[in-house]
Motif scaffolding. Structure first.
Motif, PDB file in Angstrom:
ATOM      1  N   LEU A  23       8.233  18.510  -0.075  1.00  0.00           N
ATOM      2  CA  LEU A  23       7.457  17.313  -0.379  1.00  0.00           C
ATOM      3  C   LEU A  23       6.860  16.785   0.921  1.00  0.00           C
ATOM      4  CD1 LEU A  23      10.042  15.449  -2.675  1.00  0.00           C
ATOM      5  CD2 LEU A  23       7.934  16.570  -3.454  1.00  0.00           C
ATOM      6  N   PRO A  24       5.749  16.045   0.854  1.00  0.00           N
ATOM      7  CA  PRO A  24       5.256  15.379   2.062  1.00  0.00           C
ATOM      8  C   PRO A  24       6.342  14.467   2.638  1.00  0.00           C
ATOM      9  CG  PRO A  24       3.649  15.242   0.287  1.00  0.00           C
ATOM     10  CD  PRO A  24       4.900  15.793  -0.317  1.00  0.00           C
ATOM     11  N   VAL A  25       6.300  14.263   3.962  1.00  0.00           N
ATOM     12  CA  VAL A  25       7.376  13.528   4.620  1.00  0.00           C
ATOM     13  C   VAL A  25       7.523  12.107   4.092  1.00  0.00           C
ATOM     14  CG1 VAL A  25       7.393  14.874   6.753  1.00  0.00           C
ATOM     15  CG2 VAL A  25       5.798  12.953   6.519  1.00  0.00           C
ATOM     16  N   ASP A  26       6.409  11.442   3.756  1.00  0.00           N
ATOM     17  CA  ASP A  26       6.518  10.079   3.252  1.00  0.00           C
ATOM     18  C   ASP A  26       7.164  10.035   1.871  1.00  0.00           C
ATOM     19  OD1 ASP A  26       4.227  11.462   2.500  1.00  0.00           O
ATOM     20  OD2 ASP A  26       3.059   9.659   2.120  1.00  0.00           O
ATOM     21  N   GLU A  45      17.929  -4.710  -2.354  1.00  0.00           N
ATOM     22  CA  GLU A  45      17.266  -5.501  -1.309  1.00  0.00           C
ATOM     23  C   GLU A  45      17.261  -4.745   0.018  1.00  0.00           C
ATOM     24  OE1 GLU A  45      19.611  -6.650  -3.345  1.00  0.00           O
ATOM     25  OE2 GLU A  45      18.304  -7.888  -4.626  1.00  0.00           O
ATOM     26  N   GLU A  46      18.409  -4.113   0.336  1.00  0.00           N
ATOM     27  CA  GLU A  46      18.466  -3.318   1.569  1.00  0.00           C
ATOM     28  C   GLU A  46      17.573  -2.090   1.461  1.00  0.00           C
ATOM     29  OE1 GLU A  46      23.029  -4.168   3.159  1.00  0.00           O
ATOM     30  OE2 GLU A  46      22.671  -2.678   1.568  1.00  0.00           O
ATOM     31  N   GLY A  47      17.474  -1.533   0.250  1.00  0.00           N
ATOM     32  CA  GLY A  47      16.660  -0.335   0.051  1.00  0.00           C
ATOM     33  C   GLY A  47      15.193  -0.558   0.351  1.00  0.00           C
ATOM     34  N   ILE A  48      14.693  -1.729  -0.002  1.00  0.00           N
ATOM     35  CA  ILE A  48      13.261  -1.996   0.226  1.00  0.00           C
ATOM     36  C   ILE A  48      13.026  -2.806   1.498  1.00  0.00           C
ATOM     37  CG2 ILE A  48      12.741  -1.901  -2.240  1.00  0.00           C
ATOM     38  CD1 ILE A  48      12.612  -4.964  -2.224  1.00  0.00           C
ATOM     39  N   SER A  49      14.096  -3.051   2.263  1.00  0.00           N
ATOM     40  CA  SER A  49      13.951  -3.875   3.466  1.00  0.00           C
ATOM     41  C   SER A  49      13.044  -3.236   4.506  1.00  0.00           C
ATOM     42  CB  SER A  49      15.327  -4.145   4.085  1.00  0.00           C
ATOM     43  OG  SER A  49      15.938  -2.921   4.504  1.00  0.00           O
ATOM     44  N   GLY A  50      12.891  -1.905   4.420  1.00  0.00           N
ATOM     45  CA  GLY A  50      12.017  -1.239   5.383  1.00  0.00           C
ATOM     46  C   GLY A  50      10.576  -1.697   5.294  1.00  0.00           C
ATOM     47  N   PHE A  51      10.162  -2.134   4.098  1.00  0.00           N
ATOM     48  CA  PHE A  51       8.775  -2.572   3.932  1.00  0.00           C
ATOM     49  C   PHE A  51       8.523  -3.930   4.586  1.00  0.00           C
ATOM     50  CE2 PHE A  51       9.230   0.516   0.487  1.00  0.00           C
ATOM     51  CZ  PHE A  51       8.083   1.254   0.661  1.00  0.00           C
ATOM     52  N   TRP A 452      -0.893   5.324   6.202  1.00  0.00           N
ATOM     53  CA  TRP A 452       0.073   4.916   5.183  1.00  0.00           C
ATOM     54  C   TRP A 452       1.226   5.899   5.065  1.00  0.00           C
ATOM     55  CZ3 TRP A 452      -0.012   0.104   3.957  1.00  0.00           C
ATOM     56  CH2 TRP A 452      -1.230  -0.613   3.978  1.00  0.00           C
ATOM     57  N   ASP A 453       0.987   7.170   5.401  1.00  0.00           N
ATOM     58  CA  ASP A 453       2.101   8.123   5.355  1.00  0.00           C
ATOM     59  C   ASP A 453       3.182   7.751   6.355  1.00  0.00           C
ATOM     60  OD1 ASP A 453       0.208   8.718   7.358  1.00  0.00           O
ATOM     61  OD2 ASP A 453       0.863  10.797   7.502  1.00  0.00           O
ATOM     62  N   ILE A 454       2.765   7.271   7.544  1.00  0.00           N
ATOM     63  CA  ILE A 454       3.732   6.847   8.550  1.00  0.00           C
ATOM     64  C   ILE A 454       4.442   5.567   8.107  1.00  0.00           C
ATOM     65  CG2 ILE A 454       4.025   6.043  10.927  1.00  0.00           C
ATOM     66  CD1 ILE A 454       3.451   8.985  10.770  1.00  0.00           C
ATOM     67  N   ILE A 455       3.688   4.642   7.518  1.00  0.00           N
ATOM     68  CA  ILE A 455       4.282   3.373   7.069  1.00  0.00           C
ATOM     69  C   ILE A 455       5.348   3.633   6.005  1.00  0.00           C
ATOM     70  CG2 ILE A 455       3.807   1.176   5.921  1.00  0.00           C
ATOM     71  CD1 ILE A 455       2.776   1.434   8.829  1.00  0.00           C
ATOM     72  N   PHE A 456       5.041   4.477   5.027  1.00  0.00           N
ATOM     73  CA  PHE A 456       6.016   4.771   3.985  1.00  0.00           C
ATOM     74  C   PHE A 456       7.177   5.592   4.532  1.00  0.00           C
ATOM     75  CE2 PHE A 456       2.712   3.242   1.247  1.00  0.00           C
ATOM     76  CZ  PHE A 456       3.374   2.782   0.116  1.00  0.00           C
ATOM     77  N   LEU A 457       6.902   6.438   5.523  1.00  0.00           N
ATOM     78  CA  LEU A 457       7.980   7.196   6.163  1.00  0.00           C
ATOM     79  C   LEU A 457       8.971   6.243   6.834  1.00  0.00           C
ATOM     80  CD1 LEU A 457       9.239   9.885   7.171  1.00  0.00           C
ATOM     81  CD2 LEU A 457       7.671   9.743   9.119  1.00  0.00           C
ATOM     82  N   LEU A 458       8.448   5.287   7.603  1.00  0.00           N
ATOM     83  CA  LEU A 458       9.309   4.317   8.275  1.00  0.00           C
ATOM     84  C   LEU A 458      10.088   3.480   7.266  1.00  0.00           C
ATOM     85  CD1 LEU A 458       6.974   2.954  11.121  1.00  0.00           C
ATOM     86  CD2 LEU A 458       8.833   4.576  11.337  1.00  0.00           C
ATOM     87  N   ALA A 459       9.368   2.945   6.280  1.00  0.00           N
ATOM     88  CA  ALA A 459      10.003   2.069   5.295  1.00  0.00           C
ATOM     89  C   ALA A 459      11.068   2.804   4.494  1.00  0.00           C
ATOM     90  CB  ALA A 459       8.939   1.491   4.360  1.00  0.00           C
ATOM     91  N   GLY A 460      10.836   4.094   4.238  1.00  0.00           N
ATOM     92  CA  GLY A 460      11.795   4.868   3.466  1.00  0.00           C
ATOM     93  C   GLY A 460      13.013   5.306   4.258  1.00  0.00           C
ATOM     94  N   LEU A 461      12.861   5.457   5.581  1.00  0.00           N
ATOM     95  CA  LEU A 461      13.972   5.940   6.406  1.00  0.00           C
ATOM     96  C   LEU A 461      14.902   4.825   6.876  1.00  0.00           C
ATOM     97  CD1 LEU A 461      12.278   8.643   8.666  1.00  0.00           C
ATOM     98  CD2 LEU A 461      13.964   9.024   6.866  1.00  0.00           C
ATOM     99  N   ILE A 462      14.364   3.630   7.039  1.00  0.00           N
ATOM    100  CA  ILE A 462      15.187   2.523   7.548  1.00  0.00           C
ATOM    101  C   ILE A 462      16.440   2.296   6.700  1.00  0.00           C
ATOM    102  CG2 ILE A 462      15.196  -0.009   7.793  1.00  0.00           C
ATOM    103  CD1 ILE A 462      12.396   0.272   9.065  1.00  0.00           C
ATOM    104  N   PRO A 463      16.358   2.371   5.352  1.00  0.00           N
ATOM    105  CA  PRO A 463      17.593   2.213   4.550  1.00  0.00           C
ATOM    106  C   PRO A 463      18.645   3.284   4.824  1.00  0.00           C
ATOM    107  CG  PRO A 463      15.646   1.939   3.173  1.00  0.00           C
ATOM    108  CD  PRO A 463      15.172   2.439   4.501  1.00  0.00           C
TER     109      PRO A 463
END
Length: 595
Positions: A23-26, A45-51, A452-463
């Motif tokens: 799959l794409p990284v994001d 709440e913690e799961g979406i805290s990356g956003f 946006w791929d980087i933004i979603f990558l960051l937001a998804g990895l922080i949790p």
């Protein structure tokens, strides 16, 4: 222990998904985020805290600021120095590239810097008849090294700063590791100037694009005789392009050339069609539709390239960018010809060329397309977020009158953060607003500027980092590492984290490597009563120490096809540089920041 095992299982799955690229990284990062919530390892709440993380928002703002500076031509103006300082040897040119592009990458996203310099370097290579393969890997490496000069140089640095804050050590100041960044940049550039020219390949000829792509056997002229079934029909109605895997590039009628768009042009007896397609396809058309195939000499005294670029038509290479809608799609699905009024003649992926069934090939980030069509169509393409045209941008299409304002806003953002008047998040967002208010960026360009791929990558990895902390996985891994490395000195423990991060970042994203290893390194430092910042800096620098593969870092992927490199070319040039950084960075960290 159950939650630790679950978390370790998710980490293993993360590694498999990133390495396999199923799959794409994001999307991989979002998948992991959802899985963590479903397994109860993090709360919703913690799961979406990356956003809402300051790191994610800051990275987004920096993308927009970089676009504002690029759209006004400020980087192009500076890059003109390359022609003056470039000299005639590879070493001189690499030095000029590094001195100019490296420091700019410290304050502007290095992917954006590379996108501006790629056409400039290609043009310089054509003028001086040298191979782009001699300059493009050094350009990529210089922007990577330059990105480590400040905290805002890369998204990885900003993410590491955010993780430091979550771990209780506060965010990094703008110039917190600038001394180390400048030293490693200088050492790396010295290697690129003195050693790399002997290791770099000389593969891609600085000749014509059609020769380089081997199109001589794929472009022909066919004539429509009076008895052909094509007479009186439009190209669209004949469907010959769709049915016979060919493209009509031009129609020549009584010495008059008709360029794209050609779909609704009614064909007449005696029309000559310049087409791209295999000889077998042309023979099939001849048998079914009654056309004649003209011999190659019909191109006359002109070369194939001159013939295809006569009149209003031209040929250029375009690069598929990482956030492009084309990535993962096909030319047919994307309706490339209809959307851009351009025809793809061939596709290049590293040293592999695709010249047949182009409409059915799934495209990837970093693919290079050889495209032919009206010059005006390329002007519009220069503003596309999907593709980068490999020719110097028409400066008239840029907002040059706003260049001073854009640079002033960028400098202002840096100064405000440097003097701690406001956090970098606040100054960056203020800069975004000023870019739009002053006209450096149009409101609609704000959204297309964001990766946006980087933004979603960051937001998804922080949790994932939160789950590791909550479950005790970070402490468990750190305790085991301390036990295993009890005989190691602090220096070798620091070097171990640098090395393992550098190796991991070659197969994962650099951001994923930081999320996984930075908290563990801090826990180890706490257990051994060592300086946590030393370990955080080691992991942060190692995560961007990606020189050995074309897939480890975005800028490497961008130059992979453009330079005509093989996969092993990156290892030949990058492995010694990675080893050099592994040897010099840990001692420099100890010297500058203590252990």
């Amino acid at each position: 222990m159950t939650t630790i095992l679950l978390t370790l299982g998710v980490i293993l799955l993360t590694l498999i998904l990133f390495i396999s690229e199923w799959l794409p990284v994001d999307i991989t990062a979002l998948t992991i985020m959802v899985l963590l919530i479903v397994l109860g390892l993090v709360t919703p709440e913690e799961g979406i805290s990356g956003f809402s993380s300051s790191a994610t928002i800051t990275v987004m703002a920096m993308f927009i600021l970089s676009a504002g500076i690029a759209r006004t031509g400020a980087i192009q103006i500076v890059s003109e120095l390359l022609v003056k300082w470039g000299g005639k040897t590879s070493s001189q040119q690499i030095l000029a590239l590094g001195v100019i592009a490296g420091p700019i990458s410290g304050v502007i996203n290095n992917t954006a810097v590379l996108a501006v310099f790629l056409p400039i370097v290609e043009d310089l290579c054509r003028q001086q008849r040298i191979s782009p393969s001699k300059l493009l890997i050094p350009l990529s490496y210089a922007t990577i090294l330059g990105g480590m000069i400040t905290v805002i140089g890369t998204s990885t640095n900003i993410l590491a700063s955010g993780l430091s804050d979550k771990l209780g050590y506060g965010t990094f100041s703008l110039f917190q590791f600038t001394k180390l960044g400048l030293l490693t940049f200088t050492i790396g550039l010295t290697y690129l100037v003195l050693i790399a020219p002997r290791l770099l390949p000389n593969k891609k000829a600085a000749g014509s694009d059609t020769q380089e792509y081997g199109l001589q056997d794929y472009v022909s002229e066919i004539v429509i005789p009076p008895g052909s079934s094509l007479v009186g029909q439009t190209l669209r109605s004949t469907q010959i392009q769709r049915k016979f895997d060919m493209d009509v590039l031009e129609i020549i009628r009584n010495e008059t050339r008709f360029a794209q768009p050609l779909a609704d042009k009614i064909l007449q007896p005696g029309d000559i069609l310049v087409v791209r397609g295999k000889r077998e396809c042309l023979l099939n058309i001849k048998a079914e539709r009654g056309i004649d195939i003209l011999p190659d000499v019909q191109f006359g005294k002109k070369s194939l390239e001159e013939d295809l670029t006569s009149g209003e038509d031209t040929i250029a290479e375009v690069l598929i960018l990482s956030n492009s809608d084309l990535a993962g799609s096909t030319l047919k699905d994307f309706r490339f010809r209809q959307r851009y009024n351009l025809t793809v003649l061939a596709i290049r992926r590293g040293q592999e060329f695709v010249r047949e069934r182009l409409g059915k090939v799934p495209l990837r980030f970093g693919d290079l397309l050889l495209v032919q069509g009206p010059k005006q169509s390329f002007v519009g393409l220069q503003n596309s977020r999907d593709l980068l045209v490999f020719e110097q941008r028409d400066m008239e299409s840029l907002r040059r009158e706003k260049a001073g304002i854009a640079v002033a806003i960028g400098v202002g953002v840096v100064l405000v953060a440097a003097f701690d008047l406001f956090p970098i998040l606040v100054s960056a967002l203020a800069g975004v607003v000023l870019m739009v208010v002053t006209g450096c960026l149009k409101p609609g360009e704000v959204y297309s500027a964001v990766r946006w791929d980087i933004i979603f990558l960051l937001a998804g990895l922080i949790p994932l980092g939160i789950a590791m902390e909550n479950s005790g996985t970070t402490k468990w891994l750190a305790d085991n590492l301390v036990s295993l490395g009890s005989s190691f000195s602090p220096y070798w423990m620091l070097t171990f984290f640098f090395l393992i991060t550098a190796l991991l970042t070659e197969v994962l994203s650099n951001n994923a490597s930081v999320v996984l290893l930075l908290p563990i390194s801090v826990q180890v430092a706490q257990t051994l009563d060592l300086n946590p910042f030393a370990f955080m800096f080691a992991v942060t620098f190692a995560a961007s120490n990606s020189f050995m593969t074309p897939i480890g870092y975005q800028t490497n992927t961008m130059v992979y096809s453009a330079g005509g490199y093989r996969f092993l070319d990156f290892f030949r040039v990058g492995a010694p540089l990675s080893l050099l950084m592994t040897v010099v960075i840990p001692p420099l960290i100890i010297l500058l920041y203590g252990l």
